[in-house]
Design an enzyme around this catalytic site. Structure first.
Site, PDB file in Angstrom:
ATOM      1  N   HIS A  60       0.824  -1.215   0.000  1.00 42.63           N
ATOM      2  CA  HIS A  60       0.000   0.000   0.000  1.00 42.63           C
ATOM      3  C   HIS A  60       0.863   1.272   0.000  1.00 42.63           C
ATOM      4  CE1 HIS A  60      -3.753  -2.228   0.626  1.00 42.63           C
ATOM      5  NE2 HIS A  60      -3.067  -2.975   1.471  1.00 42.63           N
ATOM      6  N   ASN A 133     -10.290  -3.057   2.026  1.00 44.63           N
ATOM      7  CA  ASN A 133      -9.950  -2.949   0.607  1.00 44.63           C
ATOM      8  C   ASN A 133     -11.199  -2.595  -0.195  1.00 44.63           C
ATOM      9  OD1 ASN A 133      -7.118  -3.604   0.510  1.00 44.63           O
ATOM     10  ND2 ASN A 133      -7.640  -5.737   0.927  1.00 44.63           N
TER      11      ASN A 133
END
EC number: 1.11.1.-
Length: 489
Positions: A60, A133
């Site tokens: 990320h 997510n």
């Protein structure tokens, strides 16, 4: 359009506040001579420049964020005692960071990759972080496999590139990934922007009410802008032309007052139903079908303010699934249990032990009261207060009321697999998802998968990968096998 700059009047100074006489020419021994070590402005600037970056996130790394507001639209007190969920119309400040997973900080936005959805609620009982997510499921169900999985997605230590062999070798040997891979290579695998995708808590979490009753919940954030995606060809073009496409779209939409929003829903399962549910309700590779537990609308999330400094507020923002508030807690989900440690530890390494002191990370609607002291960048907030508990000097004390309710356990310690429920297997939900797709969606899914599997160098790795999809649905496997064979000659 850019955000108005904050102009500070007065002369330029050093870090220590002394005025700078010349910021254009370094100090030398005569005209044309060597630079002097006594030019402390030069050394200060170069030393600071060398240290301007902190380690990027292992996963990320590439992201963008914005501040916003969550507004409760439904009374949910029957399920949770969390104060920010206690009154219809109540507003709570938020910060939401979107991200891709596998790419590094300089990678492009328009790529086929899950999108991180890290949402911080600044509640009056402390910060609550919901770190999920844009997919309701994930590739694996146990955190012990996470480092191995991510190693397959990142650059190979020998070649320095992402290798199809590594990716498909792991996925083929981990059939639990079949559902998420089917999702990822479908049409929603490349969102057109951060505004045009859903978000999910993905894991199962515990809610508990004032009476101590326990409920298991899943969070859904449904985009009010509508789902919009890119084809692989469109994404390839956009990633080359504008690597910052998603960041730019989010920032500019907020600048022009077009505030993105999401309708917030939860699925709620009474705790007593979990043991006999047809799927393991704590398995991150599976969804709860809506016909079993219909999503219930509870609120609205709106993003309405951009960060003023990307490094300070996006790069240094930290999120941890372990940041709960009273009335909300974890579940026995083995991936979630690992993340409770992993995320906080990553931030302690990457940003520092006092990362929670930064404005974007500290509580906004209450005050953090701890006995932790010192460490890099400690701000002296405690002054002369005692640094232990219990104490008789009026220091903060425990409440004697846990944030969440205990879970009953039986059996001995050991390396146990998660319990298997009557309809559990690794392929059934992937097959269901495939059959939900239209003919055109199926064709694009097969094309996307085949293009990647065809890059694998070994036939056995390719065949094992195809066989997982064959077990999910016979037609799926047959079409994918033919497409791969055609590409591989």
């Amino acid at each position: 359009m850019t955000q108005e700059a904050h102009v500070t009047q007065g002369p330029l100074t050093t870090e220590a506040g002394a005025p700078v006489a010349d910021n254009q020419n370094s100090e030398t021994a005569g005209v044309g001579g060597p630079v002097l070590v006594q030019d402390q402005l030069l050394l200060e600037k170069l030393a600071h420049f060398n240290r301007e970056r902190i380690p990027e996130r292992v996963v990320h790394a590439r992201g963008a964020g914005a501040y916003g507001t969550f507004t409760l639209t439904r009374d949910v007190s029957r399920w949770t005692r969390a104060k920010f969920l206690s009154e219809v119309g109540k507003e709570t400040g938020t910060f939401l960071r979107f991200s891709t997973v596998a790419g590094n900080l300089g990678s492009a936005d328009a790529v086929r990759d899950p999108r991180g959805w890290a949402l911080k609620f600044y509640t009056e009982e402390g910060n609550y972080d919901l770190v999920g997510n844009n997919t309701p499921v994930f590739f694996i169900k146990d955190a012990i496999k996470f480092p191995d999985f991510i190693h397959t997605q990142k650059r190979d230590p020998y070649t320095g590139s992402q290798e199809a062999d590594n990716v498909w070798d792991f996925w083929g040997l981990s059939p639990e990934s079949t559902h998420q891979v089917t999702w990822l290579f479908g049409d929603r695998g490349i969102p057109a922007s951060y505004r045009h995708m859903n978000g999910y808590g993905s894991h199962t979490f515990q809610w508990n009410n004032e009476a101590g009753e326990v409920f298991w919940v899943k969070y859904h954030f449904k985009t009010d802008q509508g789902i919009k995606n890119l084809t692989q060809a469109e994404a390839n073009r956009l990633a080359g032309e504008d690597p910052d496409s998603h960041q730019r779209d989010l920032r500019e939409s907020i600048e022009r007052g077009d505030f993105p929003s999401w309708t917030v829903q939860v699925q709620v399962m009474p705790a007593a139903e979990a043991a006999e549910y047809r799927f393991n309700p704590f398995d991150l590779t599976k969804v709860w079908p809506h016909e079993d537990y219909p999503p219930i609308e509870i609120g609205k999330l709106e993003l309405n303010r951009n960060p003023e400094n990307v490094f300070a507020e996006v790069e240094q923002s930290i999120f941890s699934p372990a940041h709960f508030v009273p009335g909300i807690g974890p579940s026995p989900d083995k991936m979630l249990q690992g993340r409770l440690f992993g995320y906080g530890d990553a931030h302690r390494y990457r940003v520092g032990i006092n990362a929670d002191h930064l404005p974007v990370n500290r509580p906004h609607a209450t005050e953090a009261r701890t006995h932790s002291r010192d460490g890099a960048l400690y701000d002296g907030r405690h002054k002369g207060a005692k640094n232990y508990e219990p104490n008789s000097f009026g220091g903060p004390h425990q409440t004697d009321r846990p944030l969440w309710q205990p879970v009953s356990l039986t059996g001995g310690t050991g390396n146990h697999a998660a319990p298997v429920h009557r309809e559990d297997n690794d392929f059934v939900q992937a097959g269901t998802l495939y059959r939900l797709y239209s003919d055109d969606e199926k064709a694009r899914l097969v094309e996307n998968l085949a293009g990647f599997i065809a890059k694998v160098s070994r036939d056995d790795i390719a065949e094992r990968a195809i066989n997982n999809f064959r077990q999910a649905d016979g037609d799926f496997g047959k079409r994918l096998d033919a497409a791969v064979q055609a590409l591989r000659g």
